[in-house]
Design a protein around this motif. Structure first.
Motif, PDB file in Angstrom:
ATOM      1  N   SER A 133       0.830  -1.209   0.000  1.00  0.00           N
ATOM      2  CA  SER A 133       0.000   0.000   0.000  1.00  0.00           C
ATOM      3  C   SER A 133       0.862   1.255   0.000  1.00  0.00           C
ATOM      4  O   SER A 133       0.552   2.253  -0.679  1.00  0.00           O
ATOM      5  N   ARG A 134       1.959   1.234   0.757  1.00  0.00           N
ATOM      6  CA  ARG A 134       2.836   2.399   0.845  1.00  0.00           C
ATOM      7  C   ARG A 134       3.595   2.621  -0.464  1.00  0.00           C
ATOM      8  O   ARG A 134       3.838   3.760  -0.873  1.00  0.00           O
ATOM      9  N   GLU A 136       2.375   1.763  -3.418  1.00  0.00           N
ATOM     10  CA  GLU A 136       1.364   2.240  -4.355  1.00  0.00           C
ATOM     11  C   GLU A 136       1.072   3.729  -4.174  1.00  0.00           C
ATOM     12  O   GLU A 136       0.784   4.437  -5.137  1.00  0.00           O
ATOM     13  N   SER A 137       1.137   4.192  -2.925  1.00  0.00           N
ATOM     14  CA  SER A 137       0.859   5.603  -2.654  1.00  0.00           C
ATOM     15  C   SER A 137       2.067   6.495  -2.898  1.00  0.00           C
ATOM     16  O   SER A 137       1.989   7.715  -2.729  1.00  0.00           O
ATOM     17  N   GLU A 139       5.047   6.497  -1.251  1.00  0.00           N
ATOM     18  CA  GLU A 139       5.785   6.936  -0.066  1.00  0.00           C
ATOM     19  C   GLU A 139       7.294   6.760  -0.210  1.00  0.00           C
ATOM     20  O   GLU A 139       8.069   7.509   0.380  1.00  0.00           O
TER      21      GLU A 139
END
Length: 345
Positions: A133-134, A136-137, A139
């Protein structure tokens, strides 16, 4: 709206099969109605469900789906029989013993229009879910490298495949999944020190389709058990420990270290280090919940047979590279050619 109860069957009562039996016996919306294992239930892992010796007996119980947790060499035969009888299946990793066998399973379930998935349980580890998720965002910014280490003592239960198809397939699958990119090439070396016909240690280096570098160290020879994934990018490094389901972020150094003696240990600059607090649910339970939801027609992130086939292809390229001591290039997705060998310059 209440959920219907799905009738599940389980094939295999080895170490992994017993874990599947435990989860299926308490999974909301699912009833474990039967288990197939020619050796029976010697450990008493199954309660309130019959244990039968043959697959036709299990199918005759009326299954909405089956979980295949038998030795890898039997996945193709059992999977094809399930597809022919209209039974969706969650098949333990690796999908099959070879890429052609995996392709036949993909084709059979596709022709039958059945939901099918592969049990790459590491995808559902909380640390890796958070890591993905990180990434994909954004970060971490641009990703430069993925490094994994998966080592520990020899498992006597594994006899039909070596460490590449048994353990390294975890790392192959998770690397493609967290980054969103396929393998472009691999170069590998293997050894066999345990006296078995299959390899028990492998070192792999390679690259993904976007140029990201990858490195995998996998073995059954270490007394130290380790499950380590590090993704390095332009803003620092994310480190996942899937034994503890911890995810840590190491930021790039921004604060200069003026203490001369300390610089020898910490470097000339330090960045923040954060261990994230993330919800920790059992990965196998989450895997089963996602597959149940997919059977009910809900949007669910399961490991597809196409993804399982790709992982087997990469594993075979690793073994091919080790045999030929050459770098092996892999097909681009959705093209017919499998691995091709190119000698190092």
């Amino acid at each position: 709206m209440s959920r219907r109860t799905l009738r599940a069957g389980l094939i295999g009562l080895g170490a992994m099969g017993r874990n599947h039996a435990r989860v299926l016996s308490s999974l909301d919306g699912v009833e474990l109605v039967g288990v197939m294992d020619p050796a029976g239930d010697s450990t008493g892992a199954v309660r309130n469900a019959p244990v039968v010796a043959t697959l036709p007996e299990l199918i005759a119980l009326g299954l909405d789906y089956a979980v295949v947790a038998c030795p890898t060499a039997l996945h193709e035969e059992i999977g094809l029989t399930l597809a022919e009888n209209g039974v969706p299946a969650l098949i333990e990793k690796p999908l099959a013993h070879s890429a052609p066998a995996a392709q036949r399973l993909l084709d059979a379930f596709g022709r039958a229009g059945l939901v099918a998935g592969v049990g790459h349980v590491e995808r559902f580890n909380p640390a890796l879910q958070s890591l993905r998720s990180r990434l994909e965002s954004g970060e971490l910014g641009e990703v430069f490298q993925v490094v994994t280490r998966r080592q520990g003592p020899f498992p006597h239960r594994i006899a039909d495949v070596g460490v590449v198809k048994d353990l390294a397939t975890h790392d192959i699958d998770l690397t493609s999944w967290v980054t969103g990119h396929d393998y472009a090439s691999v170069s590998a070396r293997t050894v066999s020190k345990s006296g078995r016909p299959h390899e028990d240690m492998v070192c792999v280096v390679g690259d993904l389709s976007d140029g990201t570098l990858v490195s995998h160290l996998v073995n059954w020879l270490s007394p130290h058990k380790e499950r380590f994934t590090a993704v390095t990018g332009e803003r620092g490094c994310l480190v996942a420990d899937t034994l503890t389901a911890d995810l840590t972020f190491h930021a790039n150094g921004v604060v200069a270290t003026e203490w001369e003696a300390l610089r020898a240990f910490r470097g000339v600059a330090e960045g923040d280090m954060v261990r994230y607090a993330i919800p920790k649910r059992e990965p196998l339970l989450v895997e089963h919940e996602r597959f149940r939801d997919a059977l009910e027609g809900e949007a669910a992130d399961i490991v597809t047979l196409d993804q399982g086939l790709r992982t087997v292809e990469v594993a075979e390229a690793v073994l091919d590279s080790a045999r030929k001591k050459a770098s092996v290039g892999l097909r681009s997705p959705r093209t017919p050619t499998l691995a091709t060998v190119t000698q190092r310059s």
